[in-house]
Enzyme design. Structure first.
Site, PDB file in Angstrom:
ATOM      1  N   ASP A   1       6.878   3.869 -16.582  1.00 32.96           N
ATOM      2  CA  ASP A   1       5.678   3.027 -16.718  1.00 32.96           C
ATOM      3  C   ASP A   1       5.803   1.722 -15.935  1.00 32.96           C
ATOM      4  OD1 ASP A   1       6.610   4.608 -18.920  1.00 32.96           O
ATOM      5  OD2 ASP A   1       5.019   3.854 -20.207  1.00 32.96           O
TER       6      ASP A   1
ATOM      7  N   ASP B   1       5.452  -5.429 -19.855  1.00 33.69           N
ATOM      8  CA  ASP B   1       4.036  -5.082 -19.769  1.00 33.69           C
ATOM      9  C   ASP B   1       3.143  -6.259 -19.388  1.00 33.69           C
ATOM     10  OD1 ASP B   1       4.142  -2.275 -20.362  1.00 33.69           O
ATOM     11  OD2 ASP B   1       4.759  -2.848 -22.380  1.00 33.69           O
TER      12      ASP B   1
END
Ligand SMILES: *[C@@H]1O[C@H](CO)[C@@H](O)[C@H](O)[C@H]1NC(C)=O
Ligand SMILES: *[C@@H]1O[C@H](CO)[C@@H](O)[C@H](O)[C@H]1NC(C)=O
Ligand SMILES: *[C@@H]1O[C@H](CO)[C@@H](O)[C@H](O)[C@H]1NC(C)=O
Length: 436
Positions: free
Chosen positions: A181, A119
């Site tokens: 994602d 992330d």
């Protein structure tokens, strides 16, 4: 504050059109709430993540939590909006650039020793935004390059992907999980490649996207959330869900990340397969919207179920980007129309003036019991969508004329964006007041 004059301008604008659009895309409340959120931060190392589900008050997470970058980047988006809408506007109520710089400073301390993992892509947003404003800022350049190095270190050539989650204590060390994602984090690699000339980073990103195309996307254009590979052999071990309803279902935010991610990969590489994939995923999403038009958290969850306004907002941005690069005018119309109707529908039921967040009805994680809340990335993509609509000449903001289908101003352009606006945006212009 200039609530009176700006409120009057908004009212005028509303009256001049159908007034059917309830959530004002450029409402003064947006600037007021974002500023309030900044002023209420418990410290500069605490970032809004989700709200509670009754009062709409923010809950905070530290800088190495995956969503930490969204709020600082939102402050930069407000700075962009101030530039777009003009300084006489309510959006000009704060020095957003300095607030963005101050809120992002703690993110500079994020290292791969923490929880951030793949992330880093999201966490890097604020620094990429900083470089649009000041391309010479070496602190931001170093941050982008360092985060890209952290992401590239998660690449396994046997699998051909960057690793999303590290193996959990109860998992075999060869367990190599990749989530949809992760498509959102590939742009970081391109940005760093542009800054350093390291073409290897681009190859990693394309390899990751190619493998995702091969293994996450079903033939009909829907998607798996998680693909589990063997880190040594690269074999696919299992396809499953983590946050969705079931292994064979389509988790809406995953589908949304895919629409955005593949549109972005096409924008960055011009590889036709990415455009095809983005179209396929977008068509599937649109064709499977329920009749009430509300994006559910998972398309296969038994109804009635929770909405996910964050999935809707990511999709709006994905569709706008897809429209921006689309070569077929008919399909381009579908992407723009759907982005407008999703925006309209979402604000109709989830625009919450009395909450700290802009939107309610976000679903962060049903398996963990987190639903019907405000979500920081839902708000981030809400603001980003309106900035993009303005940039693409699709809607005016109060106090500013309709943009003449701008290309990004030069100060906003980094080399990451081989932009094709000038070619495509004049092809289909939406009437200025259509949204209202
Ligand atoms: C450069 O960027 C960093 C990180 O975004 C920021 O903290 C700093 O204020 C910026 N400095 C200048 C001079 O713009
Ligand atoms: C939105 O959230 C509220 C609670 O904040 C809930 O009462 C309402 O049913 C939700 N709407 C949808 C469409 O899920
Ligand atoms: C927004 O939704 C309302 C109610 O569904 C509809 O009447 C209106 O035409 C929509 N506006 C736009 C711009 O799509």
């Amino acid at each position: 504050m200039r609530a009176v004059s700006c409120g009057a301008a908004v009212l005028l604008l509303l009256q001049s059109a159908s007034a059917a659009f309830p959530g004002d895309l450029f409402s003064p409340l947006i600037a007021q709430k974002v500023l309030h959120t900044y002023q209420s931060l418990p410290s500069l190392n605490q970032y809004p993540h989700v709200t509670d589900s009754t009062q709409g008050k923010w809950k905070y997470m530290p800088s190495d939590w995956w969503t930490a970058g969204f709020f600082p980047a939102t402050l930069y988006l407000m700075n962009t909006r101030k530039t777009q809408c003009g300084a006489s506007n309510e959006q000009a109520m704060a020095d957003w650039l300095n607030l963005g710089r101050s809120a992002s400073s703690a993110l500079l301390g994020v290292t791969d020793a923490g929880d951030v993992g793949h992330d880093v892509g999201f966490v890097s947003f604020a620094f990429s935004e900083e470089l649009k404003v000041n391309p010479q800022n070496h602190t931001a350049i170093d941050a982008v390059n360092r985060f890209a190095t952290m992401l590239a270190a998660r690449f396994d050539p046997a699998v051909g992907c960057t690793r999303s989650w590290n193996p959990k204590p109860n998992q075999d060390s060869t367990t190599f999980e990749v989530i949809m994602d992760n498509m959102m984090n590939l742009e970081l690699l391109f940005h760093s490649a542009d800054l350093t000339g390291d073409n290897h980073l681009r190859e990693i990103a394309m390899s990751h996207a190619d493998k995702t195309m091969e293994n996450h996307i079903r033939p009909d254009g829907s998607s798996f959330h998680v693909v589990v590979y063997n880190a040594v052999t690269g074999a696919v071990i299992r396809k499953r869900t983590a946050q969705g309803y079931s292994d064979s279902s389509t988790w809406a935010r995953g589908q949304a990340w895919g629409i955005y991610g593949f549109s972005n990969m096409y924008r960055l590489t011009q590889k036709p397969a990415y455009l095809d994939t983005a179209r396929k995923m977008a068509n599937w999403f649109i064709d499977h919207l329920p009749s009430d038009g509300i994006v559910p958290w998972d398309f296969n969850a038994p109804v009635p179920t929770y909405a996910d306004t964050s999935a809707a907002m990511v999709t709006v941005n994905g569709l706008l980007m897809l429209a921006d690069v689309e070569t077929d005018p008919v399909q381009k119309g579908r992407w723009i129309d759907t982005s407008f109707s999703l925006m309209n529908k979402t604000t109709t039921f989830a625009w919450r003036p009395d909450w700290e967040s802009l939107l309610s009805n976000g679903t962060a994680n049903v398996p963990l019991g987190s639903f019907n809340t405000g979500i920081v990335y839902g708000d981030h993509y809400f603001i980003r969508a309106t900035n993009e609509m303005f940039r693409m000449g699709l809607t005016p903001c109060p106090g500013a004329p309709l943009a003449a289908a701008q290309t990004k101003p030069s100060s906003q352009t980094t080399n990451v964006q081989p932009n094709t606006n000038t070619k495509t945006s004049s092809a289909r212009r939406i009437q200025p007041f259509r949204l209202w």
